[in-house]
Scaffold this active site. Structure first.
Site, PDB file in Angstrom:
ATOM      1  N   ASP A  94       0.875  -1.171   0.000  1.00  0.00           N
ATOM      2  CA  ASP A  94       0.000   0.000   0.000  1.00  0.00           C
ATOM      3  C   ASP A  94       0.917   1.226   0.000  1.00  0.00           C
ATOM      4  OD1 ASP A  94      -2.310   1.564   0.427  1.00  0.00           O
ATOM      5  OD2 ASP A  94      -1.914   1.623   2.560  1.00  0.00           O
ATOM      6  N   LYS A  95       0.371   2.407  -0.297  1.00  0.00           N
ATOM      7  CA  LYS A  95       1.208   3.608  -0.300  1.00  0.00           C
ATOM      8  C   LYS A  95       1.058   4.413   0.986  1.00  0.00           C
ATOM      9  CE  LYS A  95      -0.134   7.422  -2.262  1.00  0.00           C
ATOM     10  NZ  LYS A  95       0.013   8.480  -1.241  1.00  0.00           N
ATOM     11  N   PHE A 122     -12.427  20.644  -6.333  1.00  0.00           N
ATOM     12  CA  PHE A 122     -11.488  19.769  -7.063  1.00  0.00           C
ATOM     13  C   PHE A 122     -12.203  18.468  -7.424  1.00  0.00           C
ATOM     14  CE2 PHE A 122      -8.496  16.314  -7.355  1.00  0.00           C
ATOM     15  CZ  PHE A 122      -7.426  16.845  -8.056  1.00  0.00           C
ATOM     16  N   LYS A 151      -9.024  18.068 -12.198  1.00  0.00           N
ATOM     17  CA  LYS A 151      -7.666  18.204 -11.628  1.00  0.00           C
ATOM     18  C   LYS A 151      -7.336  19.647 -11.201  1.00  0.00           C
ATOM     19  CE  LYS A 151      -5.483  14.361 -14.107  1.00  0.00           C
ATOM     20  NZ  LYS A 151      -6.617  13.846 -14.846  1.00  0.00           N
ATOM     21  N   GLY A 194      -5.264   3.354  -3.094  1.00  0.00           N
ATOM     22  CA  GLY A 194      -6.566   3.947  -3.400  1.00  0.00           C
ATOM     23  C   GLY A 194      -6.425   5.410  -3.794  1.00  0.00           C
ATOM     24  N   ARG A 243      -6.120   4.162  -7.447  1.00  0.00           N
ATOM     25  CA  ARG A 243      -7.582   4.106  -7.359  1.00  0.00           C
ATOM     26  C   ARG A 243      -8.076   2.655  -7.283  1.00  0.00           C
ATOM     27  NH1 ARG A 243      -9.979   8.416  -5.460  1.00  0.00           N
ATOM     28  NH2 ARG A 243      -9.116  10.321  -6.276  1.00  0.00           N
ATOM     29  N   LYS A 299      -7.473  -5.112  -4.913  1.00  0.00           N
ATOM     30  CA  LYS A 299      -6.144  -5.429  -4.375  1.00  0.00           C
ATOM     31  C   LYS A 299      -6.005  -6.936  -4.168  1.00  0.00           C
ATOM     32  CE  LYS A 299      -5.184  -1.060  -1.959  1.00  0.00           C
ATOM     33  NZ  LYS A 299      -4.771  -0.456  -0.694  1.00  0.00           N
ATOM     34  N   ASP A 340      -6.642  -2.675   3.353  1.00  0.00           N
ATOM     35  CA  ASP A 340      -5.594  -3.612   2.914  1.00  0.00           C
ATOM     36  C   ASP A 340      -5.818  -5.032   3.438  1.00  0.00           C
ATOM     37  OD1 ASP A 340      -4.169  -1.450   1.735  1.00  0.00           O
ATOM     38  OD2 ASP A 340      -3.407  -0.915   3.709  1.00  0.00           O
TER      39      ASP A 340
END
Length: 1006
Positions: free
Chosen positions: A350-351, A503, A508, A637, A718, A724, A748
């Site tokens: 995961d980030k 946004f 963007k 995500g 995303r 995942k 996760d």
């Protein structure tokens, strides 16, 4: 998934339900009271190895086949399989019980009552406090902010709005007095959408309001500000978070499956040997009973102690991981698969919160001709200060300066304009809380700095506003229609918010139109990604180059611009904008067209660079993993730009690597074209979004996975939790390689449970991932040591231990075969009673088991040369080749010892037993010494203790061994000669191999 239907939920009246709803309980257990024993027995005995011992134990109930005491077969089986599993299950039950016993406040006719999480029903009105993780859906009084990181991995705060007609009620308790209900869609896994309506029947006229995702609070999210009253819509297994979580699977290590395969080969050998023995007797008499007797006589060919030794070894490896001071706080929750860590080919991470700390820091302000970094922020501060002090002294001259004249602005005014724009163009709300000294109302009135916290739907927005505060321009107040800024001189500037353009992932960019109350000026400010802003701002020659430079440094870049509007221009725009918003067809397209009419020739003010700080030592850890031959995939995500930026920053994608950003595809044809474009590129990292991935997997699963597996790195952004897990499953199926998933959030969990090894990082997103994982670490950098040192050692030691236990059993089985064939193929045991039990326990167990302490290189060397890990990916420590070598060694040594004893014994049979058994014990001890690569003091103790035990026990073994004979010189020289012939050739071969074909690790240790 079950039969899910839409529902009508009456507020505060759970008894008015039309259908049965599931209980609101969390259940992570694999078994229940009734399924425990059958399921455990099935899970354990579906493996041939375990089934074989069960049949062996059962055979001892037959009198003609009995070879020893019953307890020697049954006790290890029961302890081994049932008790260990029961302990794991009880732990899981206690964890669930803790979650299900959380206390909530419920609105009832008796006032506010306390209720356990497991007692919440659909229709209950629940009061949710700030920072409380909860298990329900839908909100009422006042808007609030929500943290959803446990659900979708996004750390930004989401604004949630109340149902408008409930806002007019005097108190929350009045919700029980009105006749109202919520109509909600059926439960599904989509966490980003919700469709429903709110109806109040006793109003005049009756009120109908539509409900969307903005009115909901999902389970596993946290209220970040304020208090919310919500009506429960979904419970238990119908929760979005639960429907996105797959069932935990029973994980079995690849190593165990390989040992299981070797056991089948050994069993085949056992049957063949037994049949050969009976055939050589010419199938005389009751030959079928003889076959069974031989099967039991040679049953040592398949060692029962193998399972026990390996499982005890796993416990030792798990204990070593927990006790390692270099990776403090590491927890092993699945003690059955530590050796899996030594053979990982794909790491899926995961980030947010795993690779990054989840903390945004402002790094750079760029004005084109000048840039300010962290070390020159005091200059920005002085520019802002001088702009406002000069402004107060010479206000009139500034105001009358014509806007149209192209006067080259001073640096000071340019910096001031940029800071002011950053302080205005955002969605941040300052919130005041009491700090023990000042209460909330007072803090809000005086804009007390110590009591203020910023809340927003994006952490980078907060970091920008915090930065403007640090340089002197502070956002002190905001509501739906106005904003207040405080200057360095303490003056309050008031701005009216005329329009906000939020946004979106497609646009963007975000914009805001404000009116400065002191001057009446109307300004349109906008900030956004460089790709879209480049076409909106006036021509310049530096934007593209500087954006590239900042992105290469791993910064998230935003372009800030402005446009001054006259009153007429704004009125004209507003009329068109309102008209567009009222249209029913193509509303979003018409609104976008009107806004775009403003977005032209805007003045470029500055670029901002914000960094999501990586966790400590993420880069070296990823480099270690890459050098070890492990491919790293990042599944997040988060947005595409952010994910790509972090991947570059963490050096997951190296500087000289090309990146292929997979274009958004929605149809089969588009996916086909894009895959062909990607196929033409070589050694290039792939970045793909979840939607495009879904399309590719639907139509071209095989082709996509084949291409993706060749990439040095893959970034999927995303991604939903289910996606995942699907990626992990596809990797396992397509490559057959072992996968490891690392994550820290509730989103996760599915991926962690699906992977061969799941690692949870205990982070800011709670403990949900670490509780569901097989291994839990406190920081990502600990993963390097967990795999390179503990994973590698566990696998190599398990391989050595299993092969040695097989060798030990095959030696004695070879001796039994030689003995039987010499004595006319009689099914008579060579060693009886305590000798046979002592052989695999007190005489050889300690030295053989001490192999779990062996290591070929020091842990520092294993970390320094991760290439050593790459060798293990081929599975060489335990392969058919090494197995065959050990089988040949066993046959050679067993034959030498037995034939030697038969040749050298003089008169009595008892002497054969004494000579052969002593030689066998000494051979085993010497073979352990030959196998060991790094001596540990416990190994020496084990060797000496075993020898001492054997010598001491000879006194009691007079029924098997002639005590007087073993004290003679004749006995000593015969045993020495046999032992030397059985072991010396192997020592010579080992020396020659070390000399002429040394393994990789020996080059590093010499």
């Amino acid at each position: 998934m079950g039969d899910f239907r839409p529902r009508t939920v009456w507020l505060g009246h759970p008894e008015k339900r039309e259908q049965r709803y599931p209980r609101n309980v969390i259940n992570n257990q694999k078994y229940n009271f009734f399924t425990f024993l059958p399921a455990v027995l099935f899970n354990q005995f579906k493996y041939f190895f375990n089934l074989y011992f069960l049949l062996l134990a059962c055979s001892q109930f037959v009198k003609e086949l009995r070879l020893g005491a019953l307890y020697t077969y049954w006790v290890p089986l029961v302890c081994e399989f049932v008790i260990l599993e029961a302990v794991e299950e009880i732990r899981c039950y206690l964890r669930d019980k803790e979650m299900n016993s959380q206390i909530y406040s419920k609105l009832s006719t008796r006032g506010t009552v306390k209720v356990k999480s497991s007692g919440i029903q659909v229709g209950d009105l629940i009061i949710v406090e700030k920072v409380l993780c909860f298990h329900l859906s839908i909100s009422f009084p006042g808007s609030c902010f929500l943290r959803t990181d446990q659900l979708d991995g996004e750390t930004d705060w989401k604004l949630r709005l109340p149902v408008a007609c409930t806002q007019r009620l005097p108190t929350a308790a009045d919700l029980l007095q009105i006749r109202s209900y919520v109509y909600a869609e059926e439960p599904n896994i989509d966490i980003h959408n919700f469709i429903g309506t709110f109806t109040r029947e006793d109003g005049d006229p009756p009120v109908n309001e539509s409900l969307s995702i903005e009115n909901t609070l999902w389970a596993s999210t946290v209220v970040a500000s304020g208090t919310v009253v919500g009506v429960v819509i979904y419970t238990g297994k119908e929760l979005r978070s639960v429907m996105n979580t797959s069932n935990p699977r029973h994980k079995v290590g690849l190593f165990d499956l390989e040992v299981n395969c070797l056991t089948k080969i050994l069993f085949g050998a056992l049957v063949v040997v037994s049949l050969v023995m009976v055939a050589l007797q010419h199938f005389a008499g009751r030959w079928y009973l003889q076959i069974f007797r031989f099967l039991l006589l040679f049953s040592h060919i398949v060692p029962i102690s193998l399972r026990v030794n390996l499982d005890m070894g796993k416990m030792v490896f798990s204990w070593m991981i927990k006790k390692d001071s270099k990776i403090p706080g590491t927890v092993v929750r699945a003690s059955t698969i530590p050796e899996q860590l030594g053979r990982i080919s794909y790491l899926l991470t995961d980030k947010t919160g795993t690779l990054t700390q989840n903390e945004m820091v402002f790094r750079r302000l760029h004005l084109g001709t000048v840039a300010y970094g962290m070390d020159s922020m005091d200059e920005v501060q002085s520019h802002v200060f001088s702009a406002y002090t000069q402004r107060s002294t010479d206000r009139t001259s500034l105001m009358t300066a014509p806007a149209a004249t192209k006067v080259r602005k001073t640096i000071s005014s340019r910096v001031h304009e940029a800071v002011k724009a950053i302080a205005l163009v955002h969605n941040v709300t300052p919130v005041y809380e009491s700090n023990g000294v000042t209460d909330q109302a007072e803090a809000e009135q005086h804009y007390e700095d110590t009591c203020r916290v910023y809340q927003a739907s994006s952490p980078d927005e907060v970091s920008l506003v915090q930065w403007t505060e640090s340089v002197g321009l502070t956002l002190v107040g905001r509501d739906q229609s106005s904003m207040q800024l405080r200057t360095p001189t303490g003056q309050i500037l008031n701005f009216t918010i005329l329009q906000i353009f939020p946004f979106t992932y497609e646009s963007k960019r975000m914009g805001i139109i404000v009116r400065d109350e002191s001057t009446g000026e109307i300004t349109f400010y906008m900030k956004g990604a460089d790709v879209v802003m480049a076409g909106i701002v006036q021509y310049n020659d530096w934007l593209e180059e500087e954006c590239g430079n900042m992105a290469r440094e791993g910064l998230r870049v935003l372009v800030v611009s402005k446009k001054s509007l006259t009153e007429e221009q704004y009125q004209d725009f507003e009329a068109r904008y309102v008209q567009a918003k009222l249209s029913v067809h193509d509303r979003s397209l018409k609104v976008a067209t009107v806004i775009e009419s403003l977005e032209m020739e805007m003045e470029l003010l500055c670029l901002t660079g914000v960094e999501d700080q990586l966790q400590t030592d993420v880069r070296p850890t990823l480099e270690i993993l890459r050098n070890a031959g492990i491919k790293v995939w990042m599944l997040t995500g988060d947005k595409l730009e952010t994910a790509t930026c972090t991947a570059k920053n963490a050096h997951l994608i190296t500087r000289n690597q090309d990146i292929h950003i997979f274009r958004p595809v929605t149809t089969r044809g588009e996916a086909h074209l894009e895959l062909n474009a990607f196929r033409r590129k070589h050694d290039c990292a792939l970045v793909i979004s979840g939607d495009s991935l879904e399309v590719c997997l639907k139509y071209y699963e095989y082709e996509f996975m084949e291409l993706a597996c060749q990439c040095p790195a893959v970034v999927c952004c995303r991604c939903t939790p289910t996606q995942k897990a699907q990626i992990v499953r596809l990797l396992q199926e397509r490559t057959g390689k072992l996968t490891c998933a690392v994550g820290d959030g509730g989103n996760d969990v599915s991926m962690i449970q699906e992977a061969d090894c799941g690692v949870g990082v205990e982070g800011k997103e709670g403990k949900q991932a670490s509780l569901a994982a097989d291994f839990s670490v406190t920081q990502f950098k600990h993963l390097g040591r967990l795999l390179m040192v503990h994973g590698r050692n566990s696998y190599k030691r398990s391989a050595a231990l299993s092969q040695f236990v097989i060798h030990r059993s095959l030696c004695i089985s070879t001796m039994q075969a030689v003995f039987s064939s010499v004595f006319y193929f009689a099914s008579v045991p060579l060693y009886q009673g305590f000798l046979i039990i002592g052989y695999s326990t007190i005489y050889t167990m300690f030295p053989v088991f001490s192999l779990v302490l062996d290591k070929d290189v020091k842990s520092e060397v294993a970390m320094l040369y991760p290439e050593l890990y790459k060798d293990l990916l081929k599975g060489r420590p335990l392969s058919f080749k090494t197995f065959l070598i050990w089988v040949l060694i066993s046959i050679y040594q067993g034959s030498i010892i037995m034939y030697g004893a038969l040749l050298l014994f003089e008169s009595e049979f008892v002497h054969i037993v004494a000579i052969s058994f002593t030689s066998l014990i000494l051979t085993e001890l010497l073979m352990v010494a030959l196998t060991i690569q790094t001596w540990h003091w416990l190994m020496i103790v084990g060797e000496l203790l075993s020898l001492a035990c054997y010598v001491a026990s000879l006194v009691f073994l007079h029924e098997f061994i002639d005590v007087h004979f073993i004290t003679t010189v004749s006995f000593l020289w015969k045993v020495t000669a046999i032992t030397l012939v059985s072991c010396l050739p192997l020592y010579i071969l080992k020396y020659l191999r070390r000399r002429f074909s040394p393994p990789n690790y020996s080059k590093l240790t010499s």
